[in-house]
Motif scaffolding. Structure first.
Motif, short mmCIF file in Angstrom:
data_model
loop_
_atom_site.label_atom_id
_atom_site.label_comp_id
_atom_site.label_asym_id
_atom_site.label_seq_id
_atom_site.Cartn_x
_atom_site.Cartn_y
_atom_site.Cartn_z
N GLN A 1 0.76 -1.22 0.14
CA GLN A 1 0.14 0.20 0.21
C GLN A 1 0.44 0.43 0.09
N THR A 2 0.24 2.46 -0.06
CA THR A 2 1.13 4.05 -0.54
C THR A 2 0.78 4.38 0.69
N ILE A 3 2.21 5.19 1.42
CA ILE A 3 1.98 5.83 2.26
C ILE A 3 2.78 6.97 2.07
N GLY A 4 1.86 8.68 2.25
CA GLY A 4 2.29 9.59 2.08
C GLY A 4 3.54 10.13 3.20
N MET A 5 4.29 11.11 2.71
CA MET A 5 4.63 12.32 3.94
C MET A 5 4.91 13.22 3.90
N VAL A 6 4.31 14.00 4.39
CA VAL A 6 4.80 15.64 3.80
C VAL A 6 5.86 16.53 4.38
N GLY A 7 7.08 16.59 3.40
CA GLY A 7 7.97 17.41 3.54
C GLY A 7 8.80 16.57 2.66
N GLY A 8 9.94 17.14 1.94
CA GLY A 8 11.00 16.52 1.65
C GLY A 8 12.50 16.61 1.89
N PHE B 1 5.26 14.73 -0.56
CA PHE B 1 4.76 16.10 -1.10
C PHE B 1 6.08 16.88 -0.79
N CYS B 2 6.48 17.70 -1.75
CA CYS B 2 7.37 19.03 -1.26
C CYS B 2 7.16 20.44 -2.28
N GLU B 3 8.09 20.82 -2.51
CA GLU B 3 7.99 21.73 -3.08
C GLU B 3 8.78 21.39 -4.01
N CYS C 1 6.01 11.69 -6.60
CA CYS C 1 6.58 12.60 -5.47
C CYS C 1 5.21 13.81 -6.37
N VAL C 2 4.66 15.20 -5.38
CA VAL C 2 3.16 16.27 -5.69
C VAL C 2 3.70 17.25 -5.26
N PHE C 3 4.39 17.92 -6.40
CA PHE C 3 5.30 19.64 -6.07
C PHE C 3 4.36 20.36 -5.21
N GLY C 4 4.32 21.08 -4.30
CA GLY C 4 3.50 22.14 -3.93
C GLY C 4 3.71 23.17 -2.60
N ARG C 5 3.25 24.49 -2.46
CA ARG C 5 3.21 25.17 -1.35
C ARG C 5 2.52 23.95 -0.37
N LEU C 6 2.97 23.84 0.67
CA LEU C 6 2.22 23.84 2.28
C LEU C 6 0.33 24.69 2.34
#
Length: 382
Positions: A6-13, A34-36, A49-54
């Motif tokens: 399964q998939t784990i999401g991590m906020v912060g790169g 998820f990072c910039e 990866c998903v790129f974007g501001r918080l």
């Protein structure tokens, strides 16, 4: 329970997200970060990866919809971001935990109300209230911003009330005036906690700091069995009081008193911690694997040491000197048993954490000297 595959999401790169992603990938999970930018350490190795501001809620939603569970590598994340994540997948730690961790006053009050030992503190908003706080906690004292600040940032040592003139009070609406503690050593305890309340602690880390930044961590810590047990119990109670799911690092001061040594909480962080990096080589289960296990609801791993002693030395951007130079990694790795971890950061700046060195062996003092020697070989001025 979130099982491998399964998939784990991590906020912060950053580097904590990177090392978490490595551990999760080894266990068979998919990892989306998820990072910039794609240059960030965790982005270099994640599956997606998903790129974007918080504060970009469209990007946050695009990230969260891909995840079966979500976690994070740092606590200064907008509450709205985590609240949005929680709409799509279990998110640990929760927005409530983050709200507490982001506010030193709320954090210290929560711990104090749980009966845990913290340094005496008073809320401060300006020079006038600082003068009143000094009557309670005494001088000298440590003045900290209630929000933000790490590695010594946002902190002032107040020796006399005249030092208040050096404080930029516009940095924060609220401040914390803490009693300055005369401590013997600094230690940290890493505790893992699952959503159903299971807990496990790592061996206690003993930490040396330079300029408010962690310099060297070593295990085992030089503590009596009684104090060691006390510190572990305090960390578990703190995790329960804050309702942390995942990892909580509890930094403590070891102080001497007439009754012997005791520990006092300095700060807490609901995430993997710099002082726990040596667990990658030193323990049966690393802090990063344990983080995966905790947020996924798996059985927690064996945290016992696989050696008699272990040490980690941070590598800051200062090691590079001129950014165009390549440190002599071969010289450092010629020290028997030393291992190198680099975080993939593009720019080496003074004071910036770029990597670390570790060493394990049967004698703690010997491996501490090895990581120090390996780092000396890298320093341009040595």
């Amino acid at each position: 329970m979130i099982l491998p595959g399964q998939t784990i999401g991590m906020v912060g790169g950053g580097q904590l997200g990177r090392m978490f992603a490595i551990a999760a990938t080894q266990m068979g999970y998919q990892v989306v970060v998820f990072c910039e930018t794609e240059q960030e350490p965790a982005a270099q190795i994640a599956h997606h990866c998903v790129f974007g501001r918080l504060n970009n809620m469209d990007a946050v939603e695009a990230f969260a919809t891909q995840c079966d569970v979500i976690t994070l590598e740092f606590e200064n994340i907008p509450a709205a971001t985590i609240a949005k994540c929680q709409e799509y997948a279990p998110t640990y730690p929760s927005s409530d935990v983050l709200a507490t961790a982001q506010d030193r006053l709320r954090e210290k009050t929560t711990l104090q109300n749980a009966g845990l030992p913290v340094a005496p503190f008073v809320k401060v908003v300006d020079a006038e209230s600082l003068a009143e706080a000094a009557k309670v906690v005494g001088l000298p004292l440590i003045l900290k911003t209630a929000r933000s600040g790490y590695d010594g940032k946002g902190q002032h040592r107040i020796t006399t009330l005249a030092d208040a003139s050096d404080v930029d009070w516009t940095l924060c609406d609220e401040w914390v005036a803490e009693q300055l503690i005369a401590f013997d050593r600094e230690v940290s305890v890493m505790v893992a906690r699952t959503a159903d309340g299971r807990t496990s602690t790592f061996p206690i880390f003993e930490n040396d700091h330079v300029n408010h930044i962690l310099d060297v961590t070593m295990i085992p810590a030089t503590l009596s069995d009684t104090v060691r047990q006390q510190a572990s119990e305090i960390a578990i109670t703190a995790a329960e009081a804050l309702d942390v799911v995942g990892l909580l690092c509890v930094e403590m001061f070891v102080i001497s008193s007439e009754g012997g040594e005791q520990v006092l909480i300095n700060e807490v962080a609901p995430r993997p911690h710099n002082s726990g990096h040596l667990t990658i080589e030193a323990c049966h289960t690393s802090q990063f694997e344990q983080h995966v296990r905790a947020v996924c609801g798996l059985p927690l791993g064996n945290t016992e040491m696989v050696c008699g002693g272990a040490a980690m030395a941070n590598l800051l951007g200062d090691v590079w000197g001129d950014e165009t130079q390549t440190p002599p990694w071969d010289d450092a790795l010629a020290v028997d048993g030393v291992k190198l971890h680099l975080y993939g950061k593009v720019h080496a700046k003074p004071g910036r954490k770029m990597g670390h060195l570790t060493c394990v062996g049967e004698n703690r003092d010997a491996v501490v000297e090895k990581v120090r020697e390996a780092r000396r070989r890298l320093t341009p001025s040595s």
